[in-house]
Design an enzyme around this catalytic site. Structure first.
Site, PDB file in Angstrom:
ATOM      1  N   ASP A   1       0.862  -1.176   0.000  1.00 58.78           N
ATOM      2  CA  ASP A   1       0.000   0.000   0.000  1.00 58.78           C
ATOM      3  C   ASP A   1       0.899   1.226   0.000  1.00 58.78           C
ATOM      4  O   ASP A   1       1.978   1.210   0.606  1.00 58.78           O
ATOM      5  CB  ASP A   1      -0.912  -0.009   1.224  1.00 58.78           C
ATOM      6  CG  ASP A   1      -1.935  -1.125   1.184  1.00 58.78           C
ATOM      7  OD1 ASP A   1      -2.397  -1.463   0.082  1.00 58.78           O
ATOM      8  OD2 ASP A   1      -2.289  -1.646   2.250  1.00 58.78           O
TER       9      ASP A   1
ATOM     10  N   ASP B   1      -6.879  -1.367  -4.396  1.00 58.22           N
ATOM     11  CA  ASP B   1      -7.916  -1.024  -3.420  1.00 58.22           C
ATOM     12  C   ASP B   1      -8.884   0.015  -3.995  1.00 58.22           C
ATOM     13  O   ASP B   1     -10.095  -0.095  -3.823  1.00 58.22           O
ATOM     14  CB  ASP B   1      -7.291  -0.464  -2.143  1.00 58.22           C
ATOM     15  CG  ASP B   1      -6.391  -1.461  -1.433  1.00 58.22           C
ATOM     16  OD1 ASP B   1      -6.612  -2.669  -1.559  1.00 58.22           O
ATOM     17  OD2 ASP B   1      -5.455  -1.000  -0.748  1.00 58.22           O
TER      18      ASP B   1
END
Length: 182
Positions: free
Chosen positions: A133, A155
């Site tokens: 991330d 995401d």
């Protein structure tokens, strides 16, 4: 005879009239997700830069998520990683079956975004210490501070896909809202 063939094609669990569209979106989503991560790690070297401010409210920062969404169910052991990968695989299979049965282009695109995002994140777990991330939204004033969780393009694709599914299900005249002619 042609009607029977069309009826069988509609009942397929793996292929439908909009499967090419949805799977094309999934493939493109996965490629963009993986390319962004590879570029940030190997070309931009984001890990050594620690934190890069793009705007006053968006930073790039590397975190390794060993769980699922929002860092839930963090796993350190190999068994836990494989269990989470298996759950992701099952989810992708169900989404693919759903894709084979849709009649709305928006639903096909939305499912493609979700499938591509799920596969992109699953690929991370196979060759890195977790899902990479790297986007951090934050707002800070003199008296107030807010930081969103760190996320990636996969995401964002999953969230966009869910929004697309919700929108398509609520649209007037959507295939899900039309009365059954039979």
């Amino acid at each position: 005879m042609a009607e029977a063939a069309q009826a069988n094609a509609r009942r397929s669990y793996v292929w439908g009239p909009l499967s090419v569209l949805g799977l094309g979106v999934a493939l493109l989503t996965g490629i963009i997700d993986q390319a962004s991560k590879l570029w940030l790690v190997y070309v931009f070297d984001l890990e050594s830069r620690v934190r890069v401010a793009l705007t006053p409210f968006v930073d790039l920062v590397v975190t390794w998520n060993t769980g699922i969404s929002y860092g839930l169910f963090q796993q350190r052991g190999l068994l836990g990683v494989w269990v989470l990968l298996a759950l992701k695989a099952v989810a992708v299979v169900f989404l693919w079956i759903w894709l084979a049965r849709v009649s709305s282009r928006l639903t096909a695109v939305a499912l493609g975004l979700i499938i591509g995002g799920a596969v992109g994140n699953a690929i991370d777990s196979l060759h890195w210490p977790g899902v990479m991330d790297f986007v951090l939204f934050h707002v800070q004033t003199a008296s107030w501070s807010f930081s969103w969780y760190v996320f990636n393009l996969a995401d964002a694709a999953i969230v966009a896909g869910v929004v697309g599914l919700l929108y398509d299900s609520l649209r007037v005249g959507s295939p899900q809202k039309r009365p059954d002619p039979g």
